[in-house]
Design a protein around this motif. Sequence first.
Motif, mmCIF file in Angstrom:
data_model
loop_
_atom_site.group_PDB
_atom_site.id
_atom_site.type_symbol
_atom_site.label_atom_id
_atom_site.label_comp_id
_atom_site.label_asym_id
_atom_site.label_seq_id
_atom_site.Cartn_x
_atom_site.Cartn_y
_atom_site.Cartn_z
ATOM 1 N N SER A 70 0.831 -1.209 0.000
ATOM 2 C CA SER A 70 0.000 0.000 0.000
ATOM 3 C C SER A 70 0.865 1.258 0.000
ATOM 4 O O SER A 70 0.530 2.256 -0.656
ATOM 5 C CB SER A 70 -0.954 0.001 1.203
ATOM 6 O OG SER A 70 -0.229 -0.019 2.424
ATOM 7 N N VAL A 73 2.224 1.710 -3.532
ATOM 8 C CA VAL A 73 1.155 2.180 -4.415
ATOM 9 C C VAL A 73 0.897 3.670 -4.180
ATOM 10 O O VAL A 73 0.680 4.436 -5.133
ATOM 11 C CB VAL A 73 -0.121 1.353 -4.203
ATOM 12 C CG1 VAL A 73 -1.317 2.013 -4.889
ATOM 13 C CG2 VAL A 73 0.075 -0.062 -4.738
ATOM 14 N N ARG A 74 0.950 4.103 -2.930
ATOM 15 C CA ARG A 74 0.771 5.538 -2.645
ATOM 16 C C ARG A 74 1.865 6.362 -3.310
ATOM 17 O O ARG A 74 1.596 7.440 -3.869
ATOM 18 C CB ARG A 74 0.774 5.793 -1.136
ATOM 19 C CG ARG A 74 -0.481 5.346 -0.407
ATOM 20 C CD ARG A 74 -0.559 5.943 0.987
ATOM 21 N NE ARG A 74 0.571 5.603 1.830
ATOM 22 C CZ ARG A 74 0.650 4.511 2.584
ATOM 23 N NH1 ARG A 74 -0.353 3.638 2.580
ATOM 24 N NH2 ARG A 74 1.708 4.289 3.339
ATOM 25 N N ASP A 77 1.174 6.504 -7.031
ATOM 26 C CA ASP A 77 0.093 7.458 -7.289
ATOM 27 C C ASP A 77 0.602 8.890 -7.210
ATOM 28 O O ASP A 77 0.225 9.750 -8.011
ATOM 29 C CB ASP A 77 -1.046 7.253 -6.282
ATOM 30 C CG ASP A 77 -1.974 6.105 -6.660
ATOM 31 O OD1 ASP A 77 -2.014 5.761 -7.861
ATOM 32 O OD2 ASP A 77 -2.636 5.561 -5.766
ATOM 33 N N ARG A 80 2.546 9.727 -10.354
ATOM 34 C CA ARG A 80 1.640 9.956 -11.485
ATOM 35 C C ARG A 80 1.000 11.333 -11.387
ATOM 36 O O ARG A 80 0.891 12.055 -12.390
ATOM 37 C CB ARG A 80 0.566 8.868 -11.502
ATOM 38 C CG ARG A 80 -0.446 9.023 -12.607
ATOM 39 C CD ARG A 80 -1.475 7.894 -12.552
ATOM 40 N NE ARG A 80 -2.098 7.793 -11.245
ATOM 41 C CZ ARG A 80 -3.091 8.579 -10.829
ATOM 42 N NH1 ARG A 80 -3.553 9.520 -11.639
ATOM 43 N NH2 ARG A 80 -3.602 8.421 -9.636
ATOM 44 N N GLU A 81 0.584 11.722 -10.182
ATOM 45 C CA GLU A 81 -0.029 13.034 -9.994
ATOM 46 C C GLU A 81 0.975 14.152 -10.283
ATOM 47 O O GLU A 81 0.636 15.172 -10.871
ATOM 48 C CB GLU A 81 -0.553 13.171 -8.565
ATOM 49 C CG GLU A 81 -1.784 12.340 -8.261
ATOM 50 C CD GLU A 81 -3.016 12.833 -9.010
ATOM 51 O OE1 GLU A 81 -3.101 14.044 -9.275
ATOM 52 O OE2 GLU A 81 -3.884 11.997 -9.342
ATOM 53 N N THR A 90 1.609 3.118 -15.867
ATOM 54 C CA THR A 90 0.221 3.251 -15.438
ATOM 55 C C THR A 90 -0.069 2.167 -14.411
ATOM 56 O O THR A 90 0.517 1.074 -14.448
ATOM 57 C CB THR A 90 -0.767 3.104 -16.618
ATOM 58 O OG1 THR A 90 -0.611 1.803 -17.222
ATOM 59 C CG2 THR A 90 -0.537 4.188 -17.652
ATOM 60 N N LEU A 91 -0.993 2.486 -13.511
ATOM 61 C CA LEU A 91 -1.406 1.542 -12.478
ATOM 62 C C LEU A 91 -2.886 1.269 -12.654
ATOM 63 O O LEU A 91 -3.680 2.196 -12.846
ATOM 64 C CB LEU A 91 -1.141 2.144 -11.094
ATOM 65 C CG LEU A 91 -1.277 1.231 -9.877
ATOM 66 C CD1 LEU A 91 -0.197 0.146 -9.882
ATOM 67 C CD2 LEU A 91 -1.173 2.056 -8.590
ATOM 68 N N GLU A 93 -6.829 0.176 -11.830
ATOM 69 C CA GLU A 93 -7.737 0.768 -10.850
ATOM 70 C C GLU A 93 -7.615 0.136 -9.473
ATOM 71 O O GLU A 93 -7.807 0.804 -8.453
ATOM 72 C CB GLU A 93 -9.189 0.643 -11.336
ATOM 73 C CG GLU A 93 -9.505 1.499 -12.552
ATOM 74 C CD GLU A 93 -10.953 1.396 -12.954
ATOM 75 O OE1 GLU A 93 -11.695 0.638 -12.271
ATOM 76 O OE2 GLU A 93 -11.356 2.048 -13.924
ATOM 77 N N GLY A 95 -4.913 -1.092 -8.189
ATOM 78 C CA GLY A 95 -3.565 -0.970 -7.642
ATOM 79 C C GLY A 95 -2.821 -2.284 -7.637
ATOM 80 O O GLY A 95 -1.927 -2.497 -6.801
#
Length: 332
Positions: A70, A73-74, A77, A80-81, A90-91, A93, A95
Amino acid sequence: MAVELYFPHDEIDTKKPNFDIAADYLELTALFSEEFRSFTKDLINAAEIGAEDDYNDVDEEMTDREEIVSGAVRRIDGRREALGGSYPFTLDENGDVLTYVGEEPSYGQAAYILSLILSHLKAVSPILYGSSVYPPDAEIIELRKYFQYFATAALAAEVNGPAWSFGHPRPDRTGFHAKLADVWSVLRDGTIGTAVGAPEKPKDDQVDVFAARIHRDGLPGCLLAAAQVATGKDWRDKSLRNHLENVFPARWFIRQPATRMICYHIIPFSRPDHEFADNCLEFGIILHRLRVPYRVAEAEGLHAQGLAIEAFDQLASAVDWVKAYATRGAAA
């Protein structure tokens, strides 16, 4: 996976996991897999193999391992942002699956992959070392040059003005004094002249990139950025701040520029959020892996509009290298 990468247990499978390293491991795994994919559960599988900690509670063990996933994954994310289209992964939906989408990389995406590889050379990280895709020494020299050129483009976009690749060896092969004169023929602020006792054979005197947003009147008092580009493990030992404020202008100008230089530090590494403010206090403004790629993407548009960015023509070669490098996993 076609390429076997080293899993750094001491940084990931601990009570305080390094989530940036975990995210990097997933990115590199995706980059070198035959289908350009990695699965976030790979972190759990890799942590279980060769694990040294003895857990008395199976539930506690699974909770810790799931927190690694987790946390990674954060971080993905967040990347990506921060980078938008310059992030070459790309991840899904849920994760669960990370996919490399840079088979035809943009300049920004190539800057990210180059930064990722430089972050995992053997002096910095063990993940790539010993694998079939670890770049040879001669290639590493070229990669560092490419990063300097990406850094020049990034700083040009940062200030929205022309930029010069000043670090040695320079792309135009000029000497220090000739290059300084070249830059200041445009800036026209201060009078170049060497102070008594200054180094007789300077290479770049710690400045790798200059960039400026020059006013139309051509007068002093503009955004003038000077950057140290650091790609090695010792990047923390190369703060330019004091040197830029107290040494460089006094050493190379008999009449110092009225314009104060803004200090930048450009690195290929990702940095933990909780350390970043302190890093800026020490090094000035930092362009790192979550900033350089999108600035490079901006520079592409500015260059197309006529902005002078030295060595921008070399970025196509860097993109070609990234494209070829990504196929080494399948070849292995």
